[in-house]
Every structure is written in C-alpha cells, then in structure tokens.
Write a protein that holds these residues in place. Structure first.
Motif, PDB file in Angstrom:
ATOM      1  N   VAL A 152       0.766  -0.874   0.019  1.00 41.03           N
ATOM      2  CA  VAL A 152       0.369  -0.409  -0.195  1.00 41.03           C
ATOM      3  C   VAL A 152       0.643   1.530  -0.092  1.00 41.03           C
ATOM      4  N   ARG A 153       2.088   0.948   1.216  1.00 44.32           N
ATOM      5  CA  ARG A 153       3.012   2.250   0.822  1.00 44.32           C
ATOM      6  C   ARG A 153       3.234   2.956  -0.553  1.00 44.32           C
ATOM      7  N   GLU A 154       3.671   1.312  -1.578  1.00 40.86           N
ATOM      8  CA  GLU A 154       4.725   1.963  -2.243  1.00 40.86           C
ATOM      9  C   GLU A 154       3.517   1.926  -3.378  1.00 40.86           C
ATOM     10  N   ALA A 155       2.466   1.534  -3.153  1.00 39.83           N
ATOM     11  CA  ALA A 155       1.876   1.947  -3.923  1.00 39.83           C
ATOM     12  C   ALA A 155       1.118   3.350  -4.174  1.00 39.83           C
ATOM     13  N   ALA A 156       0.801   4.143  -2.839  1.00 35.95           N
ATOM     14  CA  ALA A 156       0.760   5.313  -2.656  1.00 35.95           C
ATOM     15  C   ALA A 156       2.172   6.125  -2.810  1.00 35.95           C
ATOM     16  N   ARG A 157       3.238   5.590  -2.564  1.00 34.35           N
ATOM     17  CA  ARG A 157       4.349   6.464  -3.366  1.00 34.35           C
ATOM     18  C   ARG A 157       4.049   6.550  -4.665  1.00 34.35           C
ATOM     19  N   ILE A 177       8.122  12.465  -0.976  1.00 29.09           N
ATOM     20  CA  ILE A 177       7.229  11.596  -0.729  1.00 29.09           C
ATOM     21  C   ILE A 177       6.621  10.778   0.389  1.00 29.09           C
ATOM     22  N   LYS A 178       7.884  10.597   1.507  1.00 27.70           N
ATOM     23  CA  LYS A 178       8.015   9.284   2.111  1.00 27.70           C
ATOM     24  C   LYS A 178       7.541  10.206   3.683  1.00 27.70           C
ATOM     25  N   ARG A 179       7.340  11.435   3.450  1.00 26.12           N
ATOM     26  CA  ARG A 179       7.615  11.720   4.297  1.00 26.12           C
ATOM     27  C   ARG A 179       5.405  13.133   4.356  1.00 26.12           C
ATOM     28  N   ALA A 180       5.098  12.792   3.533  1.00 26.07           N
ATOM     29  CA  ALA A 180       3.928  13.464   3.055  1.00 26.07           C
ATOM     30  C   ALA A 180       3.123  12.197   3.724  1.00 26.07           C
ATOM     31  N   ILE A 181       3.702  11.220   3.366  1.00 23.90           N
ATOM     32  CA  ILE A 181       2.184   9.813   3.033  1.00 23.90           C
ATOM     33  C   ILE A 181       2.336   9.545   4.625  1.00 23.90           C
ATOM     34  N   ASP A 182       3.983   9.641   5.345  1.00 21.07           N
ATOM     35  CA  ASP A 182       4.162   9.753   6.920  1.00 21.07           C
ATOM     36  C   ASP A 182       2.742  10.516   6.989  1.00 21.07           C
TER      37      ASP A 182
END
Length: 187
Positions: A152-157, A177-182
């Motif tokens: 899901v994280r990978e798809a979200a990235r 991208i990681k900060r935005a998803i977190d």
C-alpha cells in the motif's frame, strides 16, 4: 395273696345246689366251683405276661427308644454343624463378593484415572499443536499485513509520484514522498 385265698375259700364253701343252677344255665365261668381254677390261670397268665414284658419286651423297647433318642440327638448335632458350616460358607461368600466388588471399583477407578491422564495428555498435545498452528497463522497474517502495508505504501508512493509529476511536471524526491505519506497516515 390274701385276696386270692379268701376267694378260694368262698368258692369251696358254695352250696351244692348253686353249683347245679349255674351248670344248668350253661355259663361255667359264673359257676363258683370253677372260680379257683380261673383265678389260678388268671394269676399265672398275668404273671407270665408281666415277666415277659418286664424281662424281655420293655428292655428291648427301652433300648430302641434310647437308640432312637441318641440317633435324633446325633442328627440334630450334625444338622447344627451343617448349619454352622453353611453360615461360615455364606459369610465367606459375602466377604469374597464384597472384596470382588471393591477390587472391581478400584480397577475401574484406576482405569478411569489412566484414561483421564491419557485424555489430558492428548488434549495438551492438541492444544500445543493448535497453539503452534495459531502462532504460525498469526505470523503469516502479520507478514501478510506487513507485506500489504508495504505494498500500500509502495502504491501510495507511486500514486503520489504520478500525481505530483502530473500536476507540476517535476518528479518529487523519495524523502518528500515519504514525509507526505507519513503526515497523511498520522492525521
């Protein structure tokens, strides 16, 4: 004996004409002339009968009666001995029966305890196997969750990168991208 003598004397003194009347009547036992001989034979007969009874018959009858009394007493003694033996045999039978019942109950209790132990051991083994399977299933589920979360994280990235690139025509950095998803996941 004096009675006998007086009867004999009375018979001798009887008048002769009385003798004639009695004999003409045809009943010699009523003729007083015959009374002394009748009395003599009566005494002799009863004397012989008394002697035979007292000397022979009564002692043999008494012996037979005593023998029968002894036999009955022996039979009663033997019967009481048989009754005592029967009572002892019945008591021994009842004791053996009670012992057998107690032994059967003991064997049943021991068998029940052994079966209960076996059941408990099998249940413990089954519980352990189920716990192991449950742990393995939970581990697989946790791995699947972790893998799913990673996908899901990978798809979200990938989605975030594609959306940002489409909007601003510039590729964002992996850190951004990681900060935005977190930030989105924590909100």
């Amino acid at each position: 004996m004096s009675v006998l003598a007086s009867l004999l004397t009375a018979a001798a003194a009887a008048p002769a004409d009385a003798h004639g009347e009695a004999s003409s009547a045809g009943l010699p036992q009523l003729d007083p002339a015959w009374w002394p001989s009748q009395l003599f034979w009566l005494v002799v007969t009863f004397g012989v009968l008394y002697w035979l009874m007292a000397g022979r018959f009564l002692p043999s009858l008494g012996g037979a009666i005593e023998e029968r009394r002894d036999r009955i007493a022996d039979d009663l003694d033997q019967a009481s001995e048989f009754k005592r033996q029967a009572d002892e045999a019945e008591a021994a039978y009842n004791k053996a029966l009670a012992d057998a019942r107690a032994k059967a109950q003991s064997i049943a209790a021991d068998t029940r305890a052994d079966v209960d132990k076996e059941i408990a051991a099998l249940q413990a083994e089954t519980d352990e196997a189920l716990d192991n399977q449950l742990d393995a299933a939970e581990a697989r589920i946790a791995k699947m969750k972790t893998d799913a979360a990673e996908k899901v994280r990978e798809a979200a990235r990938d989605t975030t990168r594609a959306v940002v690139e489409a909007l601003i025509d510039e590729a964002p950095t992996d850190d951004a991208i990681k900060r935005a998803i977190d930030n989105a996941a924590s909100a």
